[in-house]
Write a protein that holds these residues in place. Structure first.
Motif, PDB file in Angstrom:
ATOM      1  N   ARG A  44       0.835  -1.214   0.000  1.00  0.00           N
ATOM      2  CA  ARG A  44       0.000   0.000   0.000  1.00  0.00           C
ATOM      3  C   ARG A  44       0.869   1.263   0.000  1.00  0.00           C
ATOM      4  O   ARG A  44       0.600   2.221  -0.731  1.00  0.00           O
ATOM      5  CB  ARG A  44      -0.938  -0.015   1.221  1.00  0.00           C
ATOM      6  CG  ARG A  44      -2.150  -0.900   1.044  1.00  0.00           C
ATOM      7  CD  ARG A  44      -3.159  -0.701   2.160  1.00  0.00           C
ATOM      8  NE  ARG A  44      -2.738  -1.360   3.364  1.00  0.00           N
ATOM      9  CZ  ARG A  44      -3.078  -2.601   3.704  1.00  0.00           C
ATOM     10  NH1 ARG A  44      -3.853  -3.311   2.903  1.00  0.00           N
ATOM     11  NH2 ARG A  44      -2.648  -3.142   4.830  1.00  0.00           N
ATOM     12  N   HIS A  45       1.918   1.278   0.799  1.00  0.00           N
ATOM     13  CA  HIS A  45       2.788   2.455   0.850  1.00  0.00           C
ATOM     14  C   HIS A  45       3.510   2.658  -0.465  1.00  0.00           C
ATOM     15  O   HIS A  45       3.683   3.795  -0.930  1.00  0.00           O
ATOM     16  CB  HIS A  45       3.798   2.298   1.981  1.00  0.00           C
ATOM     17  CG  HIS A  45       3.172   2.287   3.330  1.00  0.00           C
ATOM     18  ND1 HIS A  45       3.811   1.801   4.462  1.00  0.00           N
ATOM     19  CD2 HIS A  45       1.933   2.685   3.752  1.00  0.00           C
ATOM     20  CE1 HIS A  45       3.010   1.912   5.507  1.00  0.00           C
ATOM     21  NE2 HIS A  45       1.864   2.439   5.102  1.00  0.00           N
ATOM     22  N   ALA A  46       3.953   1.567  -1.105  1.00  0.00           N
ATOM     23  CA  ALA A  46       4.657   1.683  -2.384  1.00  0.00           C
ATOM     24  C   ALA A  46       3.742   2.242  -3.465  1.00  0.00           C
ATOM     25  O   ALA A  46       4.143   3.106  -4.261  1.00  0.00           O
ATOM     26  CB  ALA A  46       5.217   0.319  -2.804  1.00  0.00           C
ATOM     27  N   LEU A  47       2.484   1.801  -3.512  1.00  0.00           N
ATOM     28  CA  LEU A  47       1.557   2.304  -4.522  1.00  0.00           C
ATOM     29  C   LEU A  47       1.180   3.753  -4.242  1.00  0.00           C
ATOM     30  O   LEU A  47       1.005   4.549  -5.178  1.00  0.00           O
ATOM     31  CB  LEU A  47       0.304   1.422  -4.563  1.00  0.00           C
ATOM     32  CG  LEU A  47       0.510  -0.018  -5.037  1.00  0.00           C
ATOM     33  CD1 LEU A  47      -0.827  -0.749  -5.118  1.00  0.00           C
ATOM     34  CD2 LEU A  47       1.183  -0.045  -6.401  1.00  0.00           C
ATOM     35  N   ALA A  48       1.047   4.113  -2.973  1.00  0.00           N
ATOM     36  CA  ALA A  48       0.695   5.489  -2.641  1.00  0.00           C
ATOM     37  C   ALA A  48       1.789   6.466  -3.047  1.00  0.00           C
ATOM     38  O   ALA A  48       1.516   7.637  -3.329  1.00  0.00           O
ATOM     39  CB  ALA A  48       0.412   5.605  -1.145  1.00  0.00           C
TER      40      ALA A  48
ATOM     41  N   LYS B 188      16.077 -12.508  -8.485  1.00  0.00           N
ATOM     42  CA  LYS B 188      17.115 -12.772  -7.486  1.00  0.00           C
ATOM     43  C   LYS B 188      16.665 -12.308  -6.101  1.00  0.00           C
ATOM     44  O   LYS B 188      16.884 -13.015  -5.103  1.00  0.00           O
ATOM     45  CB  LYS B 188      18.411 -12.054  -7.883  1.00  0.00           C
ATOM     46  CG  LYS B 188      19.572 -12.386  -6.968  1.00  0.00           C
ATOM     47  CD  LYS B 188      19.860 -13.879  -6.976  1.00  0.00           C
ATOM     48  CE  LYS B 188      21.024 -14.219  -6.068  1.00  0.00           C
ATOM     49  NZ  LYS B 188      21.320 -15.670  -6.075  1.00  0.00           N
ATOM     50  N   ILE B 189      16.039 -11.135  -6.009  1.00  0.00           N
ATOM     51  CA  ILE B 189      15.588 -10.643  -4.699  1.00  0.00           C
ATOM     52  C   ILE B 189      14.544 -11.586  -4.111  1.00  0.00           C
ATOM     53  O   ILE B 189      14.585 -11.925  -2.926  1.00  0.00           O
ATOM     54  CB  ILE B 189      15.032  -9.212  -4.836  1.00  0.00           C
ATOM     55  CG1 ILE B 189      16.163  -8.232  -5.195  1.00  0.00           C
ATOM     56  CG2 ILE B 189      14.343  -8.780  -3.546  1.00  0.00           C
ATOM     57  CD1 ILE B 189      15.694  -6.819  -5.451  1.00  0.00           C
TER      58      ILE B 189
ATOM     59  N   LEU C   7      11.722  -5.320  -1.319  1.00  0.00           N
ATOM     60  CA  LEU C   7      10.411  -5.743  -1.805  1.00  0.00           C
ATOM     61  C   LEU C   7       9.696  -4.587  -2.509  1.00  0.00           C
ATOM     62  O   LEU C   7       8.954  -4.807  -3.477  1.00  0.00           O
ATOM     63  CB  LEU C   7       9.575  -6.266  -0.641  1.00  0.00           C
ATOM     64  CG  LEU C   7      10.073  -7.595  -0.063  1.00  0.00           C
ATOM     65  CD1 LEU C   7       9.256  -7.976   1.156  1.00  0.00           C
ATOM     66  CD2 LEU C   7       9.987  -8.696  -1.113  1.00  0.00           C
ATOM     67  N   VAL C   8       9.899  -3.349  -2.029  1.00  0.00           N
ATOM     68  CA  VAL C   8       9.376  -2.194  -2.775  1.00  0.00           C
ATOM     69  C   VAL C   8      10.038  -2.123  -4.144  1.00  0.00           C
ATOM     70  O   VAL C   8       9.380  -1.832  -5.154  1.00  0.00           O
ATOM     71  CB  VAL C   8       9.623  -0.902  -1.972  1.00  0.00           C
ATOM     72  CG1 VAL C   8       9.308   0.325  -2.826  1.00  0.00           C
ATOM     73  CG2 VAL C   8       8.756  -0.884  -0.718  1.00  0.00           C
ATOM     74  N   GLN C   9      11.331  -2.424  -4.227  1.00  0.00           N
ATOM     75  CA  GLN C   9      12.034  -2.448  -5.515  1.00  0.00           C
ATOM     76  C   GLN C   9      11.428  -3.505  -6.430  1.00  0.00           C
ATOM     77  O   GLN C   9      11.271  -3.276  -7.636  1.00  0.00           O
ATOM     78  CB  GLN C   9      13.525  -2.732  -5.288  1.00  0.00           C
ATOM     79  CG  GLN C   9      14.352  -2.725  -6.563  1.00  0.00           C
ATOM     80  CD  GLN C   9      15.819  -3.034  -6.283  1.00  0.00           C
ATOM     81  OE1 GLN C   9      16.210  -3.245  -5.146  1.00  0.00           O
ATOM     82  NE2 GLN C   9      16.617  -3.049  -7.328  1.00  0.00           N
ATOM     83  N   VAL C  10      11.081  -4.680  -5.894  1.00  0.00           N
ATOM     84  CA  VAL C  10      10.440  -5.729  -6.696  1.00  0.00           C
ATOM     85  C   VAL C  10       9.136  -5.223  -7.296  1.00  0.00           C
ATOM     86  O   VAL C  10       8.871  -5.349  -8.506  1.00  0.00           O
ATOM     87  CB  VAL C  10      10.200  -6.984  -5.829  1.00  0.00           C
ATOM     88  CG1 VAL C  10       9.241  -7.946  -6.534  1.00  0.00           C
ATOM     89  CG2 VAL C  10      11.508  -7.685  -5.532  1.00  0.00           C
TER      90      VAL C  10
END
Length: 739
Positions: free
Chosen positions: A457-461, A563-564, A485-488
């Motif tokens: 949710r924070h990444a999309l916001a 890889k992550i 995970l935000v990078q993914v």
């Protein structure tokens, strides 16, 4: 002159002659009879050792029960029942002094946090726990637990005895007494074991608590491999051969019937158990020695010939192994003659192989040296490439932040375009460096309990542009690295946007039965055929594009995603119904234990104006960043080398120093040391550099920097760099692990 060669004989004929001479069958029968009698005697002695181990196990349990009873009496203190920890500390301290074999008494709360220890003032910061597993066990099992033996900070060996306690308000605690192993040692000494035997007490983890010999040397050490194997194979009680820590062969009996999971072993030298066997052999050997004397005399002549021939072959074989020249003498034994000729052939073949091997090793060493040089050159190139690309990005980002703060209406569209392209370029640089870390095995994760739903949710916001449809539960707990995970997710969404998606949706679900969290990114873009699906996660591989390359990219984003995800113990897969029908990427990650939601963070206080020293040899970057900091209300002094920075710091002491690392006259690490020496711990040091690898972050921390920022630094990064320093360690609440 040719040597004379007599008639050769097969080796088997000589061996038959040797085995037919003598009374070997009779000797073997007598030895077997003595062996059977010795085995019976040994079993009886093993049974006696096992009885001794059982009795000692009961005595050890009695000693531990006494400590548990004493600890339970202390736990019934009215102060603890009322929740008055300070008063209970004084009571427990007096009680601990009355127990000469107790080192200290500890009290921990239900979260495992140590509230006090009686061998330190109340409120003192507790040391790290030497045995956190037994603390958790006492809380979960709600019964007395004896932990493993370990050496404390002072080097003294001790064993924790823990009991769970609940006060009148329903609060749970764990009360622990740290015992010296001397008490258990005295139990062993009371057994008055023979001088050649050994008795030991072992804790539940296989470490020595007490030992009748060499106690100070071996206490807290793990048991031998042979004893561990006997315990694993024999059940709760048993006996068998082992080796002591001193390397002596012994016969050991053990009992693991203790209520606290401890094991008591008793052993005696194997030689002592087998003394009867060897005595019988000696008597029997005296009886048959006369009958064998004639056979030995006859066999002596034959055996000498065989031994001489074998010695010659042994020397020849050693010469073959060492690569020395040799000659095998002629033997009258046919098989030995054939063996000698085989050794000569092997020697010639070995010489040829050694020559070939030397040439191969030389070429291999040369190739390895070249590969090592190429790898070092690649790493240095990528580090310099990242630095040189980030340096010009820094003034561009600072200028964009300045324009955003001034909010000039006529340039909003242009600023949006520039920021999108700068972000794209920064992502390309980061992808290149991440792929290098992956190839060299240096990509590291900082795993912690994480609610994946909140992360998504924070990444999309934080994404600009049109909103992305999201379906997610309230919580999906995993062990993960939030930033990676935000990078993914960003790489998957960027991939969807670059390949024509106009309606992207993100779905997060939890599969409790499989123990997995599933993150799916669905787009309506150009889709993929089967050939592309099979290679989509390969580094640098991209779908066929027009010469204009409207989609851009280096073909690294999805390789980095895979890889992550694999480093998190998960997997990623791609799906598409064909060209023009969109794509779906699904990430699966293992679930972790459910955690309670963390409390809402308090709102960050507004920043107060601060005196800032900005040091950067890139004048454009320094000017842009200084202007940006000035608009934020700070007083900024700029310098372009270390000498100017030191002079400016002497003229006006800064509160925050933002230092570039690559300066012309002195690197930023050395400058940080000098500034820290001048202005002390009150000065906040921030590194701002184009070098952002893990080694650079570690070196910055070692040089005394409070924060490391990688160029280009965003406005949020600069605000974080200028944030007020944290409270001193003494004023912060601490939650150190229990002892």
């Amino acid at each position: 002159m040719p040597s004379r060669r007599g008639r050769t004989l097969p080796l088997r004929h000589l061996l038959v002659m040797l085995t037919a001479i003598g009374l070997l069958p009779l000797a073997l029968l007598g030895i077997w009879s003595i062996h059977v009698a010795s085995e019976y005697r040994q079993r009886e002695q093993e049974r006696a050792l096992l009885d001794q181990a059982r009795a000692l196990s009961s005595a050890v349990d009695a000693e531990l029960d006494a400590s548990v009873a004493t600890l339970s009496g202390i736990a019934r203190s009215p102060a603890l029942m009322a929740g008055d920890i300070r008063a209970f500390y004084e009571f427990a301290r007096l009680q601990a002094r009355g127990q000469p074999e107790w080192l200290a008494v500890f009290l921990a709360d239900q979260d495992g946090t140590t509230l006090f220890r009686t061998n330190a003032p109340f409120g003192a910061e507790p040391p790290p726990s030497a045995d956190p597993d037994s603390l958790r066990q006492a809380l979960s099992l709600h019964r007395a637990v004896v932990g493993r033996i370990a050496r404390g900070k002072g080097g003294r060996a001790a064993v924790p005895v823990r009991i769970p306690v609940t006060d009148s308000h329903g609060r749970n605690y764990v009360l622990s007494a740290v015992l010296k192993p001397d008490r258990i040692l005295r139990v062993i000494e009371r057994q008055q074991a023979p001088s050649d035997s050994l008795i030991a007490v072992i804790d539940a983890t296989g470490h020595i608590v007490a030992r009748s010999k060499n106690q100070d040397r071996f206490v807290t050490q793990p048991i031998t491999t042979t004893l561990r194997g006997l315990l694993a194979a024999g059940g709760r009680e048993g006996a068998g051969p082992t080796l002591t820590k001193e390397g002596d062969a012994v016969t050991t009996a053990y009992s693991s019937m203790s209520r606290y999971g401890w094991t008591v072993v008793a052993n005696t030298p194997t030689a002592a158990l087998r003394a009867g066997f060897f005595e019988g052999i000696a008597v029997y050997g005296t009886g048959i020695v006369l009958s064998l004397a004639i056979c030995i005399a006859l066999a002596y002549w034959l055996s000498n010939r065989i031994v001489r021939a074998f010695n010659e072959l042994r020397r020849a074989a050693a010469a073959v192994g060492a690569g020395r020249p040799f000659a095998v003498p002629h033997s009258r034994i046919r098989e030995l003659g054939r063996m000698g000729r085989a050794l000569e052939a092997a020697g010639r073949q070995r010489t040829r192989r050694e020559q070939e091997r030397a040439k191969l090793l030389a070429s291999l060493e040369e190739a390895l040296a070249r590969a090592h040089e190429a790898g070092q050159a690649k790493d240095e190139f990528l580090a310099v490439l990242g630095h040189e690309l980030r340096n010009p990005l820094s003034p561009i980002v600072a200028s964009l932040d300045l324009m955003d703060m001034r909010d000039e209406p006529g340039a909003r569209r242009e600023r949006t375009i520039m920021r999108r392209q700068v972000t794209h370029l920064k992502r390309l640089v980061d992808d290149l460096l991440d792929v290098s870390r992956i190839a060299s095995g240096k990509l590291q994760l900082e795993l912690r309990p994480l609610n994946l739903a909140d992360t998504v949710r924070h990444a999309l916001a934080a994404l600009p542009g049109d909103a992305i449809a999201l379906q997610a539960p309230a919580a999906a707990w995993i062990e993960g690295d939030d930033s990676r995970l935000v990078q993914v997710l960003n790489n998957l969404l960027s991939n969807a946007a670059r390949f024509g998606s106009t309606a992207t949706s993100v779905t997060l679900s939890v599969d409790e039965a499989a123990g997995l969290a599933r993150l799916s990114v669905q787009d309506n873009g150009i889709g993929m055929d089967a050939a592309l699906l099979s290679r989509v996660f390969e580094p640098f591989y991209q779908a066929p594009q027009q010469l204009a390359r409207r989609t851009g990219g280096l073909g690294l984003g999805l390789a980095i995603v895979r890889k992550i995800v694999e480093l998190h113990g998960g997997s990623v897969s791609a799906h598409s119904d064909g060209p023009g029908r969109g794509s779906r990427f699904e990430v699966t990650l293992p679930l972790a234990a459910v955690r309670s939601a963390p409390p809402d963070a308090a709102a960050a206080p507004a920043q107060t104006p601060r005196r800032v020293l900005l040091v950067d040899d890139n004048e454009d970057a320094a000017a842009g960043t200084a202007s940006l900091l000035g608009l934020m209300g700070h007083t900024v002094t700029t310098a372009h080398n270390a000498a100017q920075a030191l002079a400016a710091a002497r003229t006006q002491a800064p509160e925050v120093a933002i230092l570039d690392i690559g300066l012309p006259d002195m690197d930023g690490y050395a400058l940080a040391v000098l500034l820290r020496r001048q202005h002390g711990a009150a000065l906040r040091l921030v590194a701002l550099s184009g070098y952002g690898q893990q080694a650079d972050l570690a070196r910055a921390a070692q040089a005394g920097f409070d924060l490391h920022l990688t160029k280009p630094a965003s406005l949020d990064d600069l605000q974080r760099a200028l944030a007020a320093p944290s409270l001193p360690a003494a004023a912060q609440p601490s939650r150190s692990p229990a002892p």
